[in-house]
Write an enzyme that holds these catalytic residues in place. Structure first.
Site, PDB file in Angstrom:
ATOM      1  N   SER A   1       8.104  -3.085  -5.390  1.00 52.33           N
ATOM      2  CA  SER A   1       7.678  -1.915  -4.642  1.00 52.33           C
ATOM      3  C   SER A   1       8.029  -0.609  -5.347  1.00 52.33           C
ATOM      4  O   SER A   1       9.100  -0.493  -5.954  1.00 52.33           O
ATOM      5  CB  SER A   1       8.330  -1.933  -3.255  1.00 52.33           C
ATOM      6  OG  SER A   1       8.034  -0.762  -2.531  1.00 52.33           O
TER       7      SER A   1
ATOM      8  N   LYS B   1       6.120  -2.553 -12.283  1.00 46.32           N
ATOM      9  CA  LYS B   1       5.727  -3.675 -11.431  1.00 46.32           C
ATOM     10  C   LYS B   1       5.297  -4.877 -12.264  1.00 46.32           C
ATOM     11  O   LYS B   1       5.634  -6.032 -11.953  1.00 46.32           O
ATOM     12  CB  LYS B   1       4.607  -3.254 -10.485  1.00 46.32           C
ATOM     13  CG  LYS B   1       5.057  -2.334  -9.359  1.00 46.32           C
ATOM     14  CD  LYS B   1       3.953  -2.137  -8.338  1.00 46.32           C
ATOM     15  CE  LYS B   1       4.472  -1.395  -7.119  1.00 46.32           C
ATOM     16  NZ  LYS B   1       3.480  -1.342  -6.034  1.00 46.32           N
TER      17      LYS B   1
ATOM     18  N   ASP C   1       2.991  -6.322  -3.384  1.00 46.87           N
ATOM     19  CA  ASP C   1       3.380  -4.945  -3.120  1.00 46.87           C
ATOM     20  C   ASP C   1       3.923  -4.898  -1.690  1.00 46.87           C
ATOM     21  O   ASP C   1       3.694  -5.821  -0.898  1.00 46.87           O
ATOM     22  CB  ASP C   1       2.152  -4.051  -3.280  1.00 46.87           C
ATOM     23  CG  ASP C   1       2.421  -2.608  -2.904  1.00 46.87           C
ATOM     24  OD1 ASP C   1       3.484  -2.090  -3.273  1.00 46.87           O
ATOM     25  OD2 ASP C   1       1.569  -2.012  -2.221  1.00 46.87           O
TER      26      ASP C   1
ATOM     27  N   ASP D   1       4.413  -1.498   0.529  1.00 46.57           N
ATOM     28  CA  ASP D   1       3.761  -0.503   1.375  1.00 46.57           C
ATOM     29  C   ASP D   1       2.259  -0.742   1.462  1.00 46.57           C
ATOM     30  O   ASP D   1       1.575  -0.886   0.438  1.00 46.57           O
ATOM     31  CB  ASP D   1       4.007   0.910   0.828  1.00 46.57           C
ATOM     32  CG  ASP D   1       5.468   1.317   0.918  1.00 46.57           C
ATOM     33  OD1 ASP D   1       6.232   0.620   1.619  1.00 46.57           O
ATOM     34  OD2 ASP D   1       5.856   2.316   0.295  1.00 46.57           O
TER      35      ASP D   1
ATOM     36  N   ASP E   1      -2.511  -2.962  -3.259  1.00 48.23           N
ATOM     37  CA  ASP E   1      -3.582  -2.115  -2.731  1.00 48.23           C
ATOM     38  C   ASP E   1      -3.789  -0.825  -3.490  1.00 48.23           C
ATOM     39  O   ASP E   1      -4.825  -0.176  -3.335  1.00 48.23           O
ATOM     40  CB  ASP E   1      -3.276  -1.769  -1.263  1.00 48.23           C
ATOM     41  CG  ASP E   1      -2.146  -0.749  -1.144  1.00 48.23           C
ATOM     42  OD1 ASP E   1      -2.385   0.358  -0.639  1.00 48.23           O
ATOM     43  OD2 ASP E   1      -1.021  -1.056  -1.571  1.00 48.23           O
TER      44      ASP E   1
ATOM     45  N   ARG F   1       8.036  13.777  -4.416  1.00 48.81           N
ATOM     46  CA  ARG F   1       8.147  13.436  -3.001  1.00 48.81           C
ATOM     47  C   ARG F   1       9.597  13.165  -2.591  1.00 48.81           C
ATOM     48  O   ARG F   1      10.041  13.568  -1.510  1.00 48.81           O
ATOM     49  CB  ARG F   1       7.273  12.211  -2.697  1.00 48.81           C
ATOM     50  CG  ARG F   1       5.781  12.507  -2.717  1.00 48.81           C
ATOM     51  CD  ARG F   1       4.947  11.248  -2.564  1.00 48.81           C
ATOM     52  NE  ARG F   1       5.021  10.412  -3.759  1.00 48.81           N
ATOM     53  CZ  ARG F   1       4.599   9.158  -3.819  1.00 48.81           C
ATOM     54  NH1 ARG F   1       4.113   8.572  -2.735  1.00 48.81           N
ATOM     55  NH2 ARG F   1       4.675   8.479  -4.934  1.00 48.81           N
TER      56      ARG F   1
ATOM     57  N   ASN G   1      -1.019   1.945  -8.615  1.00 48.69           N
ATOM     58  CA  ASN G   1       0.197   1.536  -9.319  1.00 48.69           C
ATOM     59  C   ASN G   1       0.397   0.014  -9.313  1.00 48.69           C
ATOM     60  O   ASN G   1       1.354  -0.481  -9.900  1.00 48.69           O
ATOM     61  CB  ASN G   1       1.429   2.240  -8.729  1.00 48.69           C
ATOM     62  CG  ASN G   1       1.710   1.839  -7.309  1.00 48.69           C
ATOM     63  OD1 ASN G   1       0.792   1.553  -6.534  1.00 48.69           O
ATOM     64  ND2 ASN G   1       2.968   1.818  -6.926  1.00 48.69           N
TER      65      ASN G   1
END
Length: 407
Positions: A270, A315, A182, A184, A338, A227, A341
């Protein structure tokens, strides 16, 4: 014809060059076979063990005399003992248990090894594979089902504040791997969408939605669209500003550099944005990258996503696609993430690693890393600190001690 005898030879004392050669040189004249051999040196103290097969009593006596003579000449201690002639009972599947701590304290090791014993398993070998930036020890364990052992040790690891990984012993740990991360809050510090939102004056609102999505409380795709809509009107130049502000997680460059030197493939996937992820992947020399793409019209963000959303399911699909493209079986893949997702990707990979993750992710992953250094994942793959430092020495731009964020 006399039945063969099995002899266990142990030689201990101050280490020096040539001890092993002297031992087996002395045995060369004896009619014996070598069944097994192990050697370890701790702070200059050698422990050398050899399991031998002798055709009969005469050869066994010859071995004892030869070993005692070598030991006396070297100023070391030797013991030769007869082992049972029958084959030992099968010990079941063998596992590697890796324990990471910062620091690694005796109470934690006592608890972890106690749970291994409670599981009916035996620790056959222990070695330290790293002492910086964390202490890492690896134990070879026999006599326990790896899945059951993983469950038991995961609970104990949480209680003791250490990280524990359980994997099957096998050559696959040294085979070609694909490692997918991942981005972020894993490869980099922070969330790119929140960095973009600061420029749009919507940082607080976006951060609140991001946190809920990462905990698994909101559908990721729906929350992403909500978002992204808040970014409408931002100039395309905002990508340059955000890219300049991105900081890698400590140890990220070391992780990638070491994996690449060992001929592994490295990728990122990502829920963030290709306008930031792709240049980062190119800078690090990654093999694959997948991310969402923000729509830009007339030099401004529209607040929409172009194409399919890379979400939780996406992903896992990307992981499988990368594995096919580099001809690596899924059993040889490692996923690191982390957030919620990342769950499908972690479950699909041969080894799923939760990196400083949310509780729901730690509970679901094969293992968790809670120290702030991304290169600690290398130790879970059986890559010792010495090999990491070799990669560092080959690159003058290496991170200093894995602690620099940007390198």
């Amino acid at each position: 014809m006399p039945a063969p005898r099995t002899l266990l030879v142990t030689l201990t004392g101050t280490d020096r060059p040539g001890v092993t050669s002297r031992l087996f040189g002395a045995l060369a004249a004896a009619d014996v076979g070598v069944l097994d051999v192990e050697q370890v040196v701790i702070r200059g103290r050698l422990l050398l063990g050899a399991l031998l097969e002798a055709p009969g009593p005469a050869q066994a006596a010859s071995v004892s005399a030869a070993i005692e003579a070598v030991a006396a000449d070297l100023g070391m201690e030797a013991v030769v003992s007869a082992e049972a002639d029958e084959e030992p009972e099968a010990l079941g599947t063998r596992s590697l248990v890796t324990v990471l701590g910062q620091p690694l304290v005796p109470a934690a090791l006592s608890a972890v090894t106690g749970r291994i014993a409670d599981s009916g398993a035996n620790i056959d070998r222990i070695k330290r594979i790293a002492r910086y930036p964390v202490t890492a020890v690896e134990m070879e364990v026999s006599g326990a089902d790896p899945l059951r052992l993983r469950t038991v040790l995961a609970r104990e690891a949480a209680l003791q504040g250490v990280d524990v990984a359980v994997q099957r012993v096998g050559l696959h740990r040294r085979g070609k791997r694909l490692v997918v991360m991942d981005v972020d809050s894993t490869l980099i510090q922070g969330e790119v969408i929140e960095m973009l939102a600061e420029h749009a004056g919507a940082a607080a609102e976006v951060a609140k939605v991001t946190e809920a999505a990462m905990r698994g409380e909101l559908d990721f795709a729906a929350s992403l669209h909500a978002r992204v809509a808040l970014l409408a009107g931002l100039p395309e130049s905002v990508f340059d500003e955000v890219r300049a502000a991105v900081r890698l997680t400590p140890g990220a460059r070391t992780l990638v550099r070491t994996l690449k030197r060992l001929d592994h493939r490295v990728a990122v996937v990502s829920g963030g944005f290709s306008q930031v992820v792709d240049p980062l992947a190119a800078e690090l020399g990654l093999d694959f990258a997948a991310a969402n793409t923000l729509e830009v019209v007339d030099g401004k963000l529209t607040g929409r996503i172009v194409g399919d959303v890379v979400d939780r399911a996406g992903k896992a699909v990307a992981l499988e696609r990368f594995a096919r493209e580099c001809d690596v079986p899924l059993a040889q893949t490692v996923a690191i993430g982390d957030g919620a997702n990342d769950l499908d990707m972690l479950a699909r990979a041969g080894l799923g690693v939760a990196f400083n993750a949310k509780p729901v992710v730690r509970a679901a992953a094969d293992t968790a890393v809670t120290v702030p250094y991304l290169d600690a994942v290398l130790y879970l793959l059986g890559i010792p600190r010495e090999e990491v430092e070799e990669a560092d020495a080959a690159d003058p731009g290496a991170e200093a001690g894995s602690a620099a964020a940007r390198g």
